[in-house]
Structure formats: C-alpha cells, structure tokens
Design an enzyme around this catalytic site. Sequence first.
Site, PDB file in Angstrom:
ATOM      1  N   GLU A 155       0.826  -1.213   0.000  1.00 50.30           N
ATOM      2  CA  GLU A 155       0.000   0.000   0.000  1.00 50.30           C
ATOM      3  C   GLU A 155       0.853   1.254   0.000  1.00 50.30           C
ATOM      4  O   GLU A 155       1.868   1.331   0.701  1.00 50.30           O
ATOM      5  CB  GLU A 155      -0.891  -0.012   1.250  1.00 50.30           C
ATOM      6  CG  GLU A 155      -1.799   1.191   1.391  1.00 50.30           C
ATOM      7  CD  GLU A 155      -2.722   1.101   2.601  1.00 50.30           C
ATOM      8  OE1 GLU A 155      -3.592   1.975   2.727  1.00 50.30           O
ATOM      9  OE2 GLU A 155      -2.565   0.163   3.411  1.00 50.30           O
ATOM     10  N   GLU A 256     -12.803   2.492   4.337  1.00 45.54           N
ATOM     11  CA  GLU A 256     -11.816   2.782   5.373  1.00 45.54           C
ATOM     12  C   GLU A 256     -11.863   4.274   5.696  1.00 45.54           C
ATOM     13  O   GLU A 256     -10.916   5.011   5.490  1.00 45.54           O
ATOM     14  CB  GLU A 256     -10.408   2.362   4.913  1.00 45.54           C
ATOM     15  CG  GLU A 256      -9.419   2.273   6.064  1.00 45.54           C
ATOM     16  CD  GLU A 256      -8.018   1.889   5.628  1.00 45.54           C
ATOM     17  OE1 GLU A 256      -7.581   0.782   5.956  1.00 45.54           O
ATOM     18  OE2 GLU A 256      -7.354   2.710   4.951  1.00 45.54           O
TER      19      GLU A 256
END
Length: 279
Positions: A155, A256
């Site tokens: 990520e 998220e």
Amino acid sequence: MGYSDQRFNVNLSILFTELPLLERPAAAAKAGFGAVELWWPWVDAPTPEQSELDALKQAIEDAGVRLVGLNFYAGQLPGPDRGALSIPGEESAKFRANLAVAADFAKSLGCTALNALYGNRVDGVDPAAQDELALENLVLAAREADRVGAILLIEALNKPESPLCPIVSAPKAIEIVDKVNAATGLGNAKFLMDLYHLSMNGEDLPSVIEQYAAKTGHVQIADNPGRGAPDTGSLPLEGLLDQLKKAGYEGWVGLEYKPGDAPSADAFGWLPAEARAAR
C-alpha cells in the site's frame, strides 16, 4: 454502473471502533454488509493467545460475514507506526513471528488478501539497509501468503500524514510490487490502491487507475478532505470506482473512512442497503 455495481466491505479497525472488537462483525452485518477487513487487531501481540484468535474467528463466523482482507502485524496502528517490516531489530522480528499466525488465521476464514505495511524511516539507519530488510521480509510475506492461497498487498500511504514513510506514491508502491514479484517468481504481490491516500498526495487518480488497475489487488476509499464517508468531501469516488470497474477491477472496495461524531451505523447513508451485501 455506480456504487450498486461494486463489492464493498467494512474495515472494522476504523469503523465500529466504538464497540469492542468482538462485537464489530455483528454490527457490520446488522448494517447490511456481508464482508469485512481488519488491521492486525493486537497491536502489542504479533502472536496472540490461540484463544483470542479463536474468539475473533467465532465472532466473524457467528455474524455471517466474510473476512476479505487482513493486515500483517504493523506496530501501533492506529498510532505513530506505519508498519514494521522495514524496522531493524525487534519490530522486524515481530513481523516475521506474525507471518504464519496471520496467514493461518486468514486461511481459517477464507481470506485471500494480506496487507504488509512498509514502515517509517528510522533516524540513524541507512535507508538502503532498511529497504534491503524490507525486501527480505516482503519476500517472506509473499511466500507465506502463497502458502495459504492469498495475495500480498503493498500500500501507498500519504506524505502529509505519514511523512516518515517512503511509500507515498502509486509509482513507488508499484516499484516495490514489481521487486517482490521478481524476487519470488510467485506473481502474488499486488497494489493496494487507497484512493484517499493517493488524493492526499495530489496524484492524478484517473491516470493512476489507467496505469495500475491491472496490478491492483484491493481498493480502499474515503473522501477528501476529512477522510470521511463518500459525499462528505470533494472526491468523485463513484466515478473513480466506475473507471476501475471498466478497467477490469473486480475485487473488493474497502470502506476505510472515519464515521464522524455519529455512531458508525449511521455513516452509510450514501450507500443503498441493497448494495451492501457481499456478492
């Protein structure tokens, strides 16, 4: 197309955190969702007691939701840390100790995506030495993920909120993905495309999608500014997800984002109830 054409899951490490961990899967199910993801829940314990692992597994199964994403141990998250795998000494050792534990837990619930956060730069440590350690640990993580039939996610975070993390652009994350795949020959390292982080970096999101959708294994969203729910900021998230879909992305979209001052259950008004179930 639109939101109703996506597969959404709820990140239980940022939503429903007003509840104890073991109550969150049922809360997500009550809100209409059929899938969830998690950061590593035991920030001080890369190898928790089996009873704790069993209790969380049971809570997920009892709620009738699927676990579709899980972080490897990443230090104090939320908190000052941004991962552990590039940190020499104790943190690297904790990451390695966690690998089989996290992979086996994921396998026990049919989860096929494991996220490995890189970590911050450390004062007094040569960045090249950190990068060498990181590649060693990511190779181990990729092999462990492959053992349980999972992909390894890498990520990109955002520089304003994570100034000490070196992975703060899509091209840099893709560079690491390619290095891991070249080192292992497994091809199971993929990009975790977090549209909030990339927008905070000022990246051209349509261009990122066009270039990297084929190497993307998971997507996460929050609006910007504020990291709130879609339609609380200025990101054209519905259109960006449509573009991803047209580019061939068929995976999960993790929610998220911060719920704001209201209970998490009230933070999903932007998403029709019929679009929340796993499929």
